[in-house]
Design an enzyme around this catalytic site. Structure first.
Site, mmCIF file in Angstrom:
data_model
loop_
_atom_site.group_PDB
_atom_site.id
_atom_site.type_symbol
_atom_site.label_atom_id
_atom_site.label_comp_id
_atom_site.label_asym_id
_atom_site.label_seq_id
_atom_site.Cartn_x
_atom_site.Cartn_y
_atom_site.Cartn_z
ATOM 1 N N GLY A 133 0.812 -1.217 0.000
ATOM 2 C CA GLY A 133 0.000 0.000 0.000
ATOM 3 C C GLY A 133 0.842 1.262 0.000
ATOM 4 O O GLY A 133 0.460 2.259 0.603
ATOM 5 N N SER B 177 1.653 3.309 -2.479
ATOM 6 C CA SER B 177 1.445 4.279 -3.554
ATOM 7 C C SER B 177 0.905 5.607 -3.038
ATOM 8 O O SER B 177 0.937 6.613 -3.747
ATOM 9 C CB SER B 177 0.489 3.712 -4.613
ATOM 10 O OG SER B 177 -0.769 3.417 -4.049
ATOM 11 N N ARG B 178 0.429 5.623 -1.798
ATOM 12 C CA ARG B 178 -0.120 6.861 -1.228
ATOM 13 C C ARG B 178 -0.162 6.752 0.291
ATOM 14 O O ARG B 178 0.130 5.718 0.876
ATOM 15 C CB ARG B 178 -1.526 7.139 -1.767
ATOM 16 C CG ARG B 178 -2.544 6.060 -1.439
ATOM 17 C CD ARG B 178 -3.944 6.423 -1.942
ATOM 18 N NE ARG B 178 -3.989 6.470 -3.386
ATOM 19 C CZ ARG B 178 -4.337 5.434 -4.155
ATOM 20 N NH1 ARG B 178 -4.657 4.264 -3.601
ATOM 21 N NH2 ARG B 178 -4.373 5.542 -5.458
ATOM 22 N N GLY C 181 1.871 4.617 3.871
ATOM 23 C CA GLY C 181 2.847 3.738 3.241
ATOM 24 C C GLY C 181 3.843 4.516 2.409
ATOM 25 O O GLY C 181 5.065 4.281 2.481
ATOM 26 N N ASP D 115 -1.817 -6.969 -5.329
ATOM 27 C CA ASP D 115 -3.016 -7.072 -4.502
ATOM 28 C C ASP D 115 -2.655 -8.089 -3.426
ATOM 29 O O ASP D 115 -2.360 -9.243 -3.733
ATOM 30 C CB ASP D 115 -4.196 -7.554 -5.344
ATOM 31 C CG ASP D 115 -5.502 -7.624 -4.562
ATOM 32 O OD1 ASP D 115 -5.449 -7.789 -3.318
ATOM 33 O OD2 ASP D 115 -6.569 -7.540 -5.184
ATOM 34 N N TYR E 1 -14.619 -4.732 11.137
ATOM 35 C CA TYR E 1 -13.382 -3.972 10.947
ATOM 36 C C TYR E 1 -12.415 -4.220 12.107
ATOM 37 O O TYR E 1 -11.213 -4.410 11.898
ATOM 38 C CB TYR E 1 -13.683 -2.481 10.827
ATOM 39 C CG TYR E 1 -12.437 -1.612 10.784
ATOM 40 C CD1 TYR E 1 -11.535 -1.726 9.724
ATOM 41 C CD2 TYR E 1 -12.161 -0.697 11.798
ATOM 42 C CE1 TYR E 1 -10.392 -0.939 9.678
ATOM 43 C CE2 TYR E 1 -11.022 0.085 11.765
ATOM 44 C CZ TYR E 1 -10.140 -0.044 10.703
ATOM 45 O OH TYR E 1 -9.000 0.733 10.671
ATOM 46 N N LYS F 55 -8.595 -5.671 11.778
ATOM 47 C CA LYS F 55 -7.391 -4.960 12.224
ATOM 48 C C LYS F 55 -6.683 -5.728 13.337
ATOM 49 O O LYS F 55 -5.443 -5.775 13.385
ATOM 50 C CB LYS F 55 -7.737 -3.552 12.697
ATOM 51 C CG LYS F 55 -8.137 -2.593 11.611
ATOM 52 C CD LYS F 55 -7.087 -2.476 10.514
ATOM 53 C CE LYS F 55 -5.814 -1.768 10.930
ATOM 54 N NZ LYS F 55 -4.897 -1.526 9.774
#
Length: 404
Positions: free
Chosen positions: A17, A19-20, A23, A74, A168, A172
């Protein structure tokens, strides 16, 4: 802010992750030392709502003096992860640090969370973290400074952190359980730790969840990248820890945390899963009008609690609400799929109708004081999309009225 010392020069980081968001921030921090960074993320083409791709991230890393390897990954796909790991080893000679950052979030309750969404969160957060770790560990064991860092919370079994979004929380905590187990399994060889923010961090995902103004109550991604950098400097004996960004940096001598605030002087929104944040979150009220505990959020809590297949069957639409005024934000109600869902941010699927109105009128509408058709005729409500769904919504609200 924490200064770079060059300690990561020549080290190879595998970041999911990247790319933005957080991360990428960790990647850029390492790049300033001259590190090698494997950008393992899905975004190869520009996303219409989220900035950055693996290639633009690579350009930024190399502009700062690092070396980059962008890989389409992915984390649900074992083959893609395996190929990225092998490419990293071929290009850089090994892997020293793994950052499990990729994550999926949905803050709906049990009845409002589709199994597709549950599967997504468990597959990305829990399984993705376990799988990526499993494939990187043989190479990490060859490193003299091996680290696995999961961006996941302390394992806090306070029911408060489960009741509104059980799925969620489970997902996590699955990442955190990987820390608990792998830290012991590889004690002495790999430092395995978890890092979590004390306050909300401003990312594109946060904007989608909380609305355009939520950033003013957040810190920047830099606080997380600085804290991660501090952890990577520690020996392999530093393992099995669940640490908070601010605590890590205080021990590094950082005293001024205003430099990390998006809007210094504003009240910061506490992040989930920390007991000291529970009271603050319960009492945020109007201080966090875009959040789940403001007046609009409370309305949606009730809506989520009473959604059922009958309402879905009778309505059959996905609504997006663009609210302005005192409690501005974007919200949605999905009464078309599964047992229905509702929440803050963009709907999980394409909306059938977009309704724009003042937040005060929205509250009146769901309190039964203002009918959608009357709001539309008087100019208080603007509708884009399937006009018939505005009429159906009146029927839906009648079914909900006894509890709203």
């Amino acid at each position: 802010m924490l200064q770079n010392t060059g300690r990561l020069a020549g080290k190879t980081l595998f970041i999911t992750g990247a790319s933005r968001g957080i991360g990428k921030a960790i990647a850029l921090k390492a790049a300033r030392d001259g590190a090698n960074v494997v950008i393992a993320a899905k975004t190869a083409h520009v996303h219409p709502k989220l900035p950055g791709t693996i290639y633009t991230a690579a350009e930024e890393i190399e502009a700062l003096g690092g070396k980059a390897l962008p890989c389409i990954v992915d984390v649900r796909d074992e083959k893609q992860i395996g190929e990225a790991v092998e490419l990293a080893v071929q290009k850089f000679g090994g892997i020293d640090i793994l950052v499990n950052n990729a994550s999926a979030i949905n803050l709906n309750g049990t009845l409002g969370t589709s199994m597709k969404t549950v599967d997504l969160m468990l597959s990305v957060n829990l399984r993705g973290t376990y799988l990526t770790s499993k494939l990187c560990i043989p190479h990490l064991l060859k490193s003299k400074c091996a680290h696995i860092l999961n961006l996941s919370p302390p394992l806090n079994l306070n029911p408060f952190w489960f009741k509104n979004h059980t799925a969620y929380t489970m997902a996590k905590y699955g990442m955190s359980m990987c820390v608990l187990g792998m830290a012991e399994e590889f004690r002495g060889s790999i430092a395995v730790n978890a890092l979590w923010p004390k306050t909300a961090i401003h990312t594109a995902a946060m904007d989608m969840l909380g609305g355009a103004d939520v950033g003013k109550q957040c810190r920047t991604v830099d606080i997380m990248s600085d804290a991660a950098y501090a952890i990577f400097s520690k020996p392999s004996s530093y393992t099995g820890n669940f640490v908070i960004d601010e605590d890590v940096l205080r021990k590094e001598g950082i005293k001024d945390f205003d430099v990390y605030a998006v809007a210094p002087g504003n009240t910061l929104m506490p992040d989930f899963f920390l007991d000291e944040a529970e009271t603050s979150l319960q009492n945020l009220g109007d201080q966090n009008p875009s959040g789940k505990h403001g007046p609009i959020g409370e309305t949606f809590n009730i809506i989520r609690s009473i959604l059922n297949p009958d309402i879905v069957k009778s309505t059959g639409g996905v609504y997006r609400f663009d609210l302005s005024g005192e409690h501005a934000g974007v919200w949605y109600i999905d009464v078309k799929n599964d047992a229905g869902s509702a929440g803050c941010g963009e709907p999980p699927v394409q909306p059938d109708v977009i309704m724009s109105m003042d937040s005060a009128d929205f509250s009146k509408m769901f309190a039964g004081e203002l009918k959608p058709t009357m709001a539309f005729m008087s100019g208080k409500l603007k509708i884009k999309g399937d006009m018939s769904l505005a009429i159906k919504m009146e029927k839906m609200m009648t079914m909900m009225k006894s509890k709203l």
